[in-house]
Design a protein around this motif. Structure first.
Motif, mmCIF file in Angstrom:
data_model
loop_
_atom_site.group_PDB
_atom_site.id
_atom_site.type_symbol
_atom_site.label_atom_id
_atom_site.label_comp_id
_atom_site.label_asym_id
_atom_site.label_seq_id
_atom_site.Cartn_x
_atom_site.Cartn_y
_atom_site.Cartn_z
ATOM 1 N N LEU A 1 0.842 -1.204 0.000
ATOM 2 C CA LEU A 1 0.000 0.000 0.000
ATOM 3 C C LEU A 1 0.875 1.252 0.000
ATOM 4 N N ASP A 2 0.510 2.204 -0.816
ATOM 5 C CA ASP A 2 1.178 3.501 -0.804
ATOM 6 C C ASP A 2 0.474 4.334 0.275
ATOM 7 N N GLN A 3 0.936 4.155 1.502
ATOM 8 C CA GLN A 3 0.193 4.712 2.632
ATOM 9 C C GLN A 3 0.130 6.238 2.596
ATOM 10 N N ALA A 4 1.242 6.857 2.263
ATOM 11 C CA ALA A 4 1.254 8.328 2.227
ATOM 12 C C ALA A 4 0.209 8.832 1.239
ATOM 13 N N ARG A 5 0.149 8.190 0.103
ATOM 14 C CA ARG A 5 -0.783 8.611 -0.947
ATOM 15 C C ARG A 5 -2.232 8.393 -0.514
ATOM 16 N N LEU A 6 -2.468 7.245 0.124
ATOM 17 C CA LEU A 6 -3.833 6.899 0.518
ATOM 18 C C LEU A 6 -4.374 7.813 1.617
ATOM 19 N N ASP A 7 -3.496 8.305 2.473
ATOM 20 C CA ASP A 7 -3.965 9.050 3.644
ATOM 21 C C ASP A 7 -4.227 10.530 3.365
ATOM 22 N N VAL A 8 -4.064 10.925 2.122
ATOM 23 C CA VAL A 8 -4.363 12.317 1.748
ATOM 24 C C VAL A 8 -5.502 12.304 0.725
ATOM 25 N N PRO A 9 -6.560 13.079 0.954
ATOM 26 C CA PRO A 9 -7.637 13.139 -0.044
ATOM 27 C C PRO A 9 -7.081 13.553 -1.406
#
Ligand SMILES: C[S@@+](CC[C@H](N)C(=O)[O-])C[C@H]1O[C@@H](n2cnc3c(N)ncnc32)[C@H](O)[C@@H]1O
Length: 516
Positions: A221-229
């Protein structure tokens, strides 16, 4: 559901979805169920509120598995009489966190407001409130990733309150040090207390799968990407990744010291003069706080007032002043400061802070002018206020989207929408024009926002120029301790990814002008 929240379209491969047929009660569907807004729980359509049968009567008791795994302290009674149905199974930390996260997602209610308004928070002790704050903030910080972790295990979107319970469970399993069995058990109990008993089986099954997967649930998972709208990710451009990576970490406590004051024990000095303590430090308990030796101010937030370079005896207005960190900096530089604030509650906080710091002036009134080193306060709209005679300098720390503070206030990520920006920038332009009109010829203005949005930063600086304000660029010497924050235009641009190894900083934009 708010825009930008993880949706079914984000489904990924792997895992086995929990089918409707595995839910314990037959046929719970979103259709056929309704929110009881007052009680904040799901009811079967047509069921009268207060009827104990409303979806398993907001079951008070936790199931055996939940009791066995309970990580929270039980029986504080914080839930009693709150409509949560909590009794023997009261778990104020998770009840408050549930109220906060649901408030953010359903009503766009700020985290701090949700904490104040949560019925479960009434009577809860400071430790529970702090734990709830941390849990809710973690959910909001990691919501995109947590949503993606849940995705393979959900065949269809559950009602929002159920999703909130699941997110609280995932946050504990994967991002906090809660033992998995406790996270599962307390989530099942939370679901029951919130009138979501028909979904207790689903919560149990899904969270068990997540805990079985453990950290492997995050693989790929690209966590940084997922956690920003997505709309913010696009707007932040090249800054998006460093900012998003920094948002996953809790912000430290930053303090600005009065000249000559001793830093509190454990405080580490940063190049700009800020003293930094670990995240979670309680400021009011630090020696020197009550005596006014320092105040809370992020390292980046301390820069705009510093860059206004106030001199002793100058007459300066701080246009949007509460809670007063920048006002205090200006006053301690020896300026005669007038602090203007529109919100009465925030003005009360500003005055309290000034009293604690020994900076409160006497001249409080409509046209109050500060004495040297003292602050006069004015409750009112800064766009309408005018000084008795032109000022040497103005600090305009304008109200904004506050996306630069998302480390401390992760709720802003999910509360703000692109369409909010139009009203904000209109207000910023009104305040910029007012600030210009307050200045003497050659007088200085620093415009600042704790925003990462180009509309509120560079675009407003251009708007200020179009209003006749002359740019007065910041110099490399002034920002020698943070050269990466100086833009080619001579503006300040900080973001949470700066000084990452020391704990980051808030995102601020600032520009300086002179009245022609
Ligand atoms: C970004 S905060 C200011 C933070 C403050 N400068 C500090 O450093 O502590 C913006 C403040 O401006 C106030 N505000 C918003 N619009 C205003 C207006 N038109 N006139 C005066 N104050 C206003 C808000 O209530 C809020 O307290």
């Amino acid at each position: 559901m708010p825009r930008g929240m993880p949706r079914g379209g984000w489904r990924r491969g792997g895992g086995r979805a929990i089918s409707t047929g595995e839910w314990r009660r037959p046929g719970p569907r979103v259709a056929g169920w309704t929110r009881d807004r007052q009680a904040g729980r799901i009811m079967k359509q047509g069921a009268a509120r207060g009827n104990g049968k409303a979806v398993a009567g907001a079951a008070a008791g936790a199931d055996a598995g939940a009791r066995a795994g309970r990580g929270a302290r039980a029986g504080s009674g914080a839930g009693a009489g709150t409509g949560t149905g909590a009794g023997a199974g009261a778990d104020p930390t998770r009840d408050i966190a549930f109220d906060i996260v649901l408030g953010v997602l359903e009503h766009r209610r700020m985290l701090e407001t949700g904490l104040e308004q949560s019925p479960a928070a009434r009577g809860a002790d400071a430790r529970d409130r702090a734990a709830a704050h941390r849990l809710a903030a973690t959910v909001l910080r990691r919501m995109g990733t947590a949503g993606m972790v849940l995705e393979p295990f959900l065949k269809k979107e559950p009602p929002l309150p159920v999703r909130v319970v699941l997110l609280i469970g995932v946050a504990q399993i994967l991002f906090l040090d809660t033992p998995a069995h406790a996270a599962v058990g307390t989530s099942v109990s939370l679901a029951r207390r919130r009138g979501l008993a028909p979904f207790a089986g689903l919560v149990n099954a899904v969270l068990r799968r997540v805990s079985q997967a453990g950290p492997a649930a995050l693989d790929g998972l690209d966590q940084a990407r997922l956690d920003v709208p997505p709309w913010l990710w696009s707007a932040w451009g090249d800054l998006a990744r460093p900012v998003a990576e920094a948002l996953g970490r809790e912000a430290p406590l930053d303090l600005t010291l009065r000249p000559g004051a001793e830093p509190p024990p454990g405080g580490v000095g940063l190049p700009g003069g800020t003293v930094r303590l670990p995240a979670g430090t309680r400021v009011a308990e630090l020696p020197g706080y009550a005596e006014g030796a320092f105040w809370v101010q992020d390292a980046a937030a301390a820069l705009p007032a510093r860059l206004l370079a106030a001199r002793p005896g100058e007459r300066i207005a701080d246009l949007c002043a509460a809670p007063g960190g920048k006002t205090a900096q200006l006053a301690l530089a020896g300026a005669a400061v007038t602090a203007i604030e529109r919100e009465p509650g925030r003005m009360a906080r500003l005055r309290e802070n000034l009293e604690r710091l020994g900076l409160a002036g006497q001249g409080v009134g409509e046209q109050g002018a500060g004495e040297m080193g003292r602050v006069a306060t004015v409750l009112g709209d800064a766009a309408a206020w005018r000084p008795e005679s032109p000022l040497d300098a103005v600090l305009l720390d304008a109200p904004c989207s506050a996306t630069g503070t998302a480390r401390r206030h992760p709720d802003v990520l999910w509360i703000k929408r692109p369409r909010d920006l139009a009203a904000l920038t209109e207000g910023q332009d009104r305040l910029l024009a007012a600030a210009r009109d307050m200045l003497r010829p050659g007088g200085r203005l620093v415009y600042a926002v704790c925003s990462l949005q180009p509309e509120e930063g560079p675009q407003r600086a251009r708007a200020a120029e179009a209003m006749g304000l002359r740019p007065d660029p910041f110099t490399p010497e002034e920002l020698a301790f943070l050269p990466e924050a100086l833009t080619p235009e001579g503006w300040l641009r900080t973001h949470p990814g700066m000084w990452a190894e020391q704990g980051g900083m808030d995102g601020f934009f600032a520009a300086r002008f002179r009245r022609a």
